[in-house]
Scaffold this motif. Structure first.
Motif, mmCIF file in Angstrom:
data_model
loop_
_atom_site.group_PDB
_atom_site.id
_atom_site.type_symbol
_atom_site.label_atom_id
_atom_site.label_comp_id
_atom_site.label_asym_id
_atom_site.label_seq_id
_atom_site.Cartn_x
_atom_site.Cartn_y
_atom_site.Cartn_z
ATOM 1 N N GLN A 57 0.807 -1.215 0.000
ATOM 2 C CA GLN A 57 0.000 0.000 0.000
ATOM 3 C C GLN A 57 0.841 1.266 0.000
ATOM 4 O O GLN A 57 0.331 2.353 -0.289
ATOM 5 C CB GLN A 57 -0.942 0.002 1.206
ATOM 6 N N GLU A 86 -3.472 6.869 -7.088
ATOM 7 C CA GLU A 86 -4.412 5.887 -6.548
ATOM 8 C C GLU A 86 -5.556 6.594 -5.803
ATOM 9 O O GLU A 86 -6.727 6.238 -5.964
ATOM 10 C CB GLU A 86 -3.682 4.938 -5.603
ATOM 11 N N LEU A 87 -5.227 7.609 -5.012
ATOM 12 C CA LEU A 87 -6.257 8.366 -4.296
ATOM 13 C C LEU A 87 -7.208 9.069 -5.264
ATOM 14 O O LEU A 87 -8.437 9.022 -5.110
ATOM 15 C CB LEU A 87 -5.604 9.391 -3.372
ATOM 16 N N GLU A 145 -13.408 2.809 -0.504
ATOM 17 C CA GLU A 145 -11.996 2.447 -0.663
ATOM 18 C C GLU A 145 -11.109 3.661 -0.414
ATOM 19 O O GLU A 145 -10.031 3.546 0.184
ATOM 20 C CB GLU A 145 -11.751 1.896 -2.065
ATOM 21 N N LYS A 178 -10.913 4.305 3.331
ATOM 22 C CA LYS A 178 -10.114 3.274 3.985
ATOM 23 C C LYS A 178 -8.625 3.478 3.711
ATOM 24 O O LYS A 178 -7.783 3.331 4.610
ATOM 25 C CB LYS A 178 -10.557 1.892 3.500
ATOM 26 N N TYR A 179 -8.287 3.828 2.467
ATOM 27 C CA TYR A 179 -6.888 4.051 2.111
ATOM 28 C C TYR A 179 -6.350 5.307 2.812
ATOM 29 O O TYR A 179 -5.213 5.337 3.274
ATOM 30 C CB TYR A 179 -6.747 4.185 0.595
ATOM 31 N N TRP A 180 -7.185 6.346 2.892
ATOM 32 C CA TRP A 180 -6.764 7.561 3.604
ATOM 33 C C TRP A 180 -6.540 7.266 5.090
ATOM 34 O O TRP A 180 -5.610 7.802 5.704
ATOM 35 C CB TRP A 180 -7.808 8.658 3.428
ATOM 36 N N TYR A 213 -5.519 4.450 6.290
ATOM 37 C CA TYR A 213 -4.230 3.749 6.352
ATOM 38 C C TYR A 213 -3.065 4.746 6.286
ATOM 39 O O TYR A 213 -2.115 4.662 7.077
ATOM 40 C CB TYR A 213 -4.117 2.739 5.212
#
Length: 611
Positions: free
Chosen positions: A54, A66-67, A78, A81-83, A85
């Motif tokens: 990631q 990706e963002l 998604e 969730k990625y933010w 992380y």
């Protein structure tokens, strides 16, 4: 936004970039090593983790793309969730002054999703998102209120509050600013040494250049550099602290005990004590530590309460009563940039990371540990707060890993109830903790770690010495030295014994093997006596004004306004620094150098040699 890159940070970014560009090569080397060792399961796990990486190989452009893709493709869950992380992995370790920046980018990413949904004419996604998260956004109020109704406007792009977000210029600006922000964060991380091979190569070349320079400068016996040789700084120093008193080096006399040298007191009214009881005999005469050069630096305008050398002795971190933290080099040839930070918190303890030499740890008055990356001048805050134990007594860094030992008490002037913690700086978490209760009320405690950080020793002011294993926190030994007012404790070089220094200058050595017996006892002549015969208050030591040399052959103490150097085996004073105009508040020793920081805002740095 983030501050501009300093020369030191630019150098670090260049090294980190070289490591990142070689990451695939490094991964191949690791694969080759695992195959050679037959670690097939580990290799399989590595390959699986690389596929799910990631962090995107620490490529900011890939993370940003990706963002943006998640937002424009309406994959909002998604995205969130990625933010989350990234916040846990990177943003949460930043100084609080950057939290507003991260919140701003999070808000912009959500608004990009809403705008993209309008452009795609998929208002159902907006409704689903607001049903789940609208209440939280509504509580933030302010400019979020119109966004909660964006799905109900026929043409949001024509309204003034939304118009700018539908432009290509805003999207390009978002991508650029987010890229710059993430690229600035990466250098603040303590990357593995294998990724800094380019930086270490250039550092070796710089050290070789310095060695050649000093070889050309050394011509015969090294002499102490007088203050007159720094004419450009003399007037500034004189204006600030007045005339500088020059103290001649003490004359060495023969001692009656063991035939070893001792010293005259520095002043006529000093306590002339230089006898030694149970001194360990040696076949060779002891090497004496002498000052070969001494400089004075005016880096602060107020009293300096904390000052520490970096591991190599190339840098000094100093903190004053005005909450000014500086990181600077006493070497005039150094290429290191001088850092200055006006902190919004008070620092009560300081320690350098001994594995990653560019990291400095600060323990504040509220029980938080802050990490300063001296390459990037970025300050991260890590939570280790214990409400009941917020008074720091000692903080020591391990020599072999990025771990810290913190010793905290429940009361500011009582150490009978302690909390010990081993803290992993890389993972920003506590590894282990243990409460310790002393049977007798104690007013202070000092601590020290052995060479690999597996053993720690605590010295209580009551004379109790406690040795324990930092991996299990099991107590290994207890020694009742019956020495009152112990202020400093340290392992011997072979780690078979410990040495304790009391406030009135008594130095004792205790075996950790032979029934905890006392091996040696010496009394250092450190100052003048009061009318009642006791040591004057301004001559009494504390833990911040005692420093052992790495070879444990000498100890440097600062009872009043100067550093005194004593040979441990003979209790002889071998040299003394020039005086400050006011009391010394803390000292340190590293790489054949000592520093003393004073109430007058000056720092003296002395270079030593053995004779």
């Amino acid at each position: 936004m983030m501050p501009p890159l300093s020369p030191a940070m630019a150098d670090y970014v260049q090294s980190a970039k070289a490591g990142i560009e070689s990451m695939e090569f490094i991964d191949d080397l690791i694969r080759e090593y695992l195959l050679f060792r037959g670690f097939k399961n580990t290799l399989k796990t590595l390959e699986e983790d690389l596929l799910k990486d990631q962090d995107k190989g620490f490529h900011a452009d890939k993370i940003v793309d990706e963002l943006l893709a998640m937002a424009t493709e309406l994959r909002v869950e998604e995205l969130l969730k990625y933010w989350e992380y990234l916040s846990f992995r990177f943003f949460s370790h930043l100084s609080p002054k950057y939290h507003r920046t991260t919140q701003m980018f999070e808000k912009r990413m959500i608004r990009l999703f809403l705008v993209s949904a309008i452009k795609a004419n998929d208002r159902r996604r907006i409704r689903q998102f607001l049903d789940t998260h609208g209440r939280i956004l509504g509580k933030q109020g302010g400019d979020w209120i119109p966004w909660l109704a964006i799905e109900h406007f026929e043409d949001p792009a024509s309204r003034s509050e939304f118009e700018v977000y539908f432009s290509d210029k805003w999207y390009a600006s978002l991508r650029t600013s987010l890229m710059d922000f993430i690229q600035t964060i990466f250098p603040a991380m303590a990357v593995p040494r294998i990724m800094l091979f380019d930086k270490e190569r250039r550092e070796r070349e710089e050290l070789q250049r310095k060695v050649k320079f000093y070889e050309t400068q050394l011509n015969g016996e090294t002499r102490i550099k007088s203050l007159e040789t720094v004419a450009c700084a003399t007037s500034l120093v004189e204006d600030h602290i007045g005339s500088v008193d020059i103290v001649k080096n003490p004359t060495i006399q023969s001692a009656e005990v063991a035939g070893l040298p001792t010293a005259r007191p520095v002043e006529n009214d000093s306590v002339s004590i230089s006898h030694s009881l149970g001194v360990i005999q040696t076949d060779e005469p002891p090497s004496l530590l002498k000052i070969s050069r001494e400089d004075i630096f005016l880096e602060h305008n107020s009293a300096i309460s904390l000052a520490k050398f970096s591991v190599t002795g190339d840098l000094i971190a100093s903190y004053d009563d005005e909450s000014i933290l500086k990181v600077w080099s006493p070497d005039p040839l150094s290429s290191a940039s001088k850092l200055k930070n006006e902190l919004d918190f008070a620092v009560n303890a300081m320690a350098w990371d001994r594995k990653h030499a560019h990291l400095l740890y600060l323990y504040d008055e509220d029980g938080y540990i802050h990490t300063l990356n001296t390459n990037s001048n970025l300050l991260n805050r890590n939570l280790v707060f214990e409400k009941r134990y917020q008074w720091i007594q000692s903080m020591r860094a391990s020599s072999v890993s990025s771990t810290l030992l913190t010793v905290c008490s429940s009361k500011p002037e009582s150490t009978s109830d302690l909390l010990l913690k081993i803290w992993d700086a890389n993972a920003s978490k506590t590894i282990a903790s243990k409460r310790l209760n002393a049977p007798v009320e104690s007013q202070g405690v000092s601590a020290s770690l052995n060479h690999n950080g597996n053993l720690a020793v605590l010295g209580y002011s009551t004379g109790l010495v406690r040795l324990f294993d930092t991996r299990s926190f099991e107590t290994i030994a207890k020694i009742d030295t019956k020495q009152h007012d112990v202020c400093s404790i340290e392992f011997s070089l072979d780690e078979d014994s410990v040495m304790a220094v009391t406030e009135d200058g008594k130095l004792t050595q205790w075996s950790l093997r032979n029934n905890s017996s006392m091996l040696a006892e010496s009394i250092l002549g450190i100052g003048a006596a009061s009318d009642r015969g006791a040591l004057a208050a301004d001559s009494r030591l504390d833990g911040s004004r005692v420093a052992f040399t790495p070879d444990r052959e000498s100890v440097v103490v600062a009872p009043r306004d100067q550093c005194l150097v004593f040979n441990i085996d003979s209790a002889a004073m071998t040299d003394a620094t020039r005086r400050h105009k006011d009391l010394v508040l803390c000292i340190d020793y590293a790489a054949d150098r000592s520093l003393s920081a004073s109430e007058d805002g000056t720092i003296r740095v002395a270079q030593y040699r053995k004779v």
